[in-house]
Design an enzyme around this catalytic site. Structure first.
Site, PDB file in Angstrom:
ATOM      1  CE  LYS A  22      -1.808   2.185   3.550  1.00 34.06           C
ATOM      2  NZ  LYS A  22      -2.660   2.755   4.614  1.00 34.06           N
ATOM      3  CG  ASN A  23       2.962   2.348   3.442  1.00 38.74           C
ATOM      4  OD1 ASN A  23       1.815   2.816   3.499  1.00 38.74           O
ATOM      5  ND2 ASN A  23       3.583   1.882   4.513  1.00 38.74           N
ATOM      6  NE  ARG A 102      -2.882  12.334   9.640  1.00 36.37           N
ATOM      7  CZ  ARG A 102      -2.833  13.537  10.203  1.00 36.37           C
ATOM      8  NH1 ARG A 102      -2.159  14.501   9.619  1.00 36.37           N
ATOM      9  NH2 ARG A 102      -3.459  13.777  11.339  1.00 36.37           N
ATOM     10  CB  CYS A 126      -2.383  19.021  10.402  1.00 33.60           C
ATOM     11  SG  CYS A 126      -2.113  17.507   9.486  1.00 33.60           S
ATOM     12  NE  ARG A 131       0.720  23.066   9.003  1.00 31.01           N
ATOM     13  CZ  ARG A 131       0.575  24.339   8.650  1.00 31.01           C
ATOM     14  NH1 ARG A 131      -0.604  24.905   8.721  1.00 31.01           N
ATOM     15  NH2 ARG A 131       1.598  25.032   8.226  1.00 31.01           N
ATOM     16  CB  VAL A 133       1.691  19.187   5.314  1.00 28.76           C
ATOM     17  CG1 VAL A 133       0.731  18.026   5.178  1.00 28.76           C
ATOM     18  CG2 VAL A 133       1.103  20.277   6.186  1.00 28.76           C
ATOM     19  CG  LEU A 135       9.587  18.536   7.809  1.00 24.49           C
ATOM     20  CD1 LEU A 135      10.143  17.192   8.273  1.00 24.49           C
ATOM     21  CD2 LEU A 135      10.652  19.620   7.981  1.00 24.49           C
ATOM     22  CB  ILE A 338       8.336   6.735  14.035  1.00 24.88           C
ATOM     23  CG1 ILE A 338       9.528   5.784  13.881  1.00 24.88           C
ATOM     24  CG2 ILE A 338       8.017   7.421  12.709  1.00 24.88           C
ATOM     25  CD1 ILE A 338      10.802   6.435  13.441  1.00 24.88           C
TER      26      ILE A 338
END
Length: 429
Positions: A22-23, A102, A126, A131, A133, A135, A338
């Site tokens: 999936k990734n 996401r 977020c 967030r 996003v 980066l 993580i």
């Protein structure tokens, strides 16, 4: 709402075919936005997230045709998608779609690179300043994009097109690496990404992009170099096997005991997880077909693990390992480095009788000889499958509720486990 009923106690024996990752499938589908020719993707898993991304791409005017086995067919075969973004009619990705997944925010990179504009809703949940996003947006700005946040949308423009740049991420980011990689393929000049994520799925996307005419070297390492090209063309690419799915089933075998062939699994994609399983008492053998996992007779040994970016132990297997450690012969420690708040499965595992204590980002698990079946509720994708693993070894019946989380990331899970001897069924309604 569907539920899964499991009666534990059966060993797993047989063969489980591993689906496409999936990734990798999601960013590969998004990469189709970079060309006006058809991208053919093979071995695409039939998942709720894949279906949702098809809707999102369709909103932009992308035409997608699917071929392959249908859900419910006993023989496994990933679907083949023919994706044509020849006529992009809309560069806006609305909140009602992006909020559901996401990864759909990643369309901002290819749309900006090819169409020179994109209006993409920020993913739901977020908080400003934290967030994921941020980066990603920084990387696109380095490539020459002008981006403002307006009304919950990232409004991005690059009237003169994107240009090559030096992009150094302050911390490893899979999403940032994917988007920078895709956007840079059509940028003028050379882009160098340092401290890039090294996940195999990123290398797989780069491999596909190179088949489409991109010039990318170093993908799968922390330094990626992209020579921008004027245009990408169509290609055919098979999605690599899902290392997280393979690791999940390997842990299920270690939990129940038995002997299972993970057909199509590739050990080089998941060595850290295999090393942990061996430490825990499983026997792992590479075969011509994939990976063979066995645990016969010996108990489950406790392990201490910290999650880390690839090639370390993946955060996406943390919940599954915790389920396995609930039956270890001693005390285990798992530290999550993580993501924050990724111990939501602890409370549900406790319903089986598991003994787990939390201290910040570390969980200490006191193994028990027996678990008991219970009604439990899935909280997210990886947590939900950890409950299935626990249920497979628990005494009595377990009912797993809210399994739509499972359908986001696991193709035909109940069929694959049932074929190996598990007593498991989906209950509709």
């Amino acid at each position: 709402m569907d539920r899964i009923r499991i009666v534990g106690g059966n060993k797993l024996n047989g063969t489980i075919p591993i689906s496409g990752a999936k990734n990798a499938a999601l960013p590969l589908m998004i990469a189709a936005l970079l060309t006006d020719e058809t991208l053919i993707l093979e071995n695409v898993p039939r998942l709720a997230d894949v279906a949702l991304l098809q809707r999102i791409l369709g909103n932009h005017g992308v035409d997608i045709m699917s071929a392959g086995k249908r859900p419910g067919d006993r023989e496994h075969q990933g679907q083949t998608l023919h994706i044509s973004a020849a006529n992009i009619i809309d560069t806006t990705a609305p909140y009602d779609l992006v909020s559901k997944m996401r990864a759909s925010f990643w369309v901002i990179g290819p749309l900006l690179a090819r169409m020179k504009e994109a209006n993409v809703s920020l993913p739901g949940g977020c908080a400003i300043g934290t967030r994921p996003v941020d980066l990603l947006i920084m990387a696109l700005e380095k490539l020459g994009a002008e981006i403002v946040i307006d009304g919950g949308y990232a409004v991005a423009r690059a009237p003169q097109g994107l240009h090559g740049a030096e992009i150094e991420f302050p911390k490893v980011t899979v999403s940032g690496t994917h988007v920078a990689l895709m956007a840079a393929t059509l940028a003028k000049g050379t882009t160098v990404i340092t401290n890039a994520a090294c996940e195999p799925e990123i290398a797989d996307v780069a491999d596909c992009l190179n088949k489409m005419g991109a010039k990318i070297t170093g993908a799968g390492t922390s330094r990626i170099v992209i020579e921008g090209v004027e245009k990408l063309h169509g290609a055919r690419h098979a999605v690599l096997p899902d290392r997280i799915e393979a690791g999940t089933y390997a842990m299920a075998v270690a939990m129940t005991g038995g002997d299972v062939q993970l057909q199509g699994a590739r050990p080089e994609l998941m060595q850290a997880a295999l090393d942990v399983l061996i430490e825990a008492g499983a026997t792992i053998t590479q075969t011509n077909e994939g990976i063979r996992v066995q645990r016969n007779g010996s108990g489950i040994r406790p392990v201490d693990v910290s999650t880390s970016p690839f090639p370390g132990f993946p955060t996406d297997l943390q919940a599954q390992l915790m389920a396995l450690m609930t039956r270890a012969e001693g005390s285990s420690r798992i530290t999550e480095t993580i993501f924050e708040n990724r111990f939501m499965h602890v409370q549900e595992l406790a319903r089986f009788g598991a003994r787990i204590a939390l201290d910040g980002e570390t969980a200490t698990i006191e193994g028990r000889p027996k678990l008991r079946g219970a009604p439990v509720m899935a909280t997210d994708l990886r947590a939900s499958v950890s409950l299935v693993i626990a249920a497979l070894a628990a005494e009595g019946e377990t009912m797993v509720n809210r399994i739509y989380h499972l359908d986001r990331g696991f193709e035909r899970l109940e069929d694959k486990l049932s074929a190996c001897g598990a007593t498991i069924e989906r209950i509709s309604g």
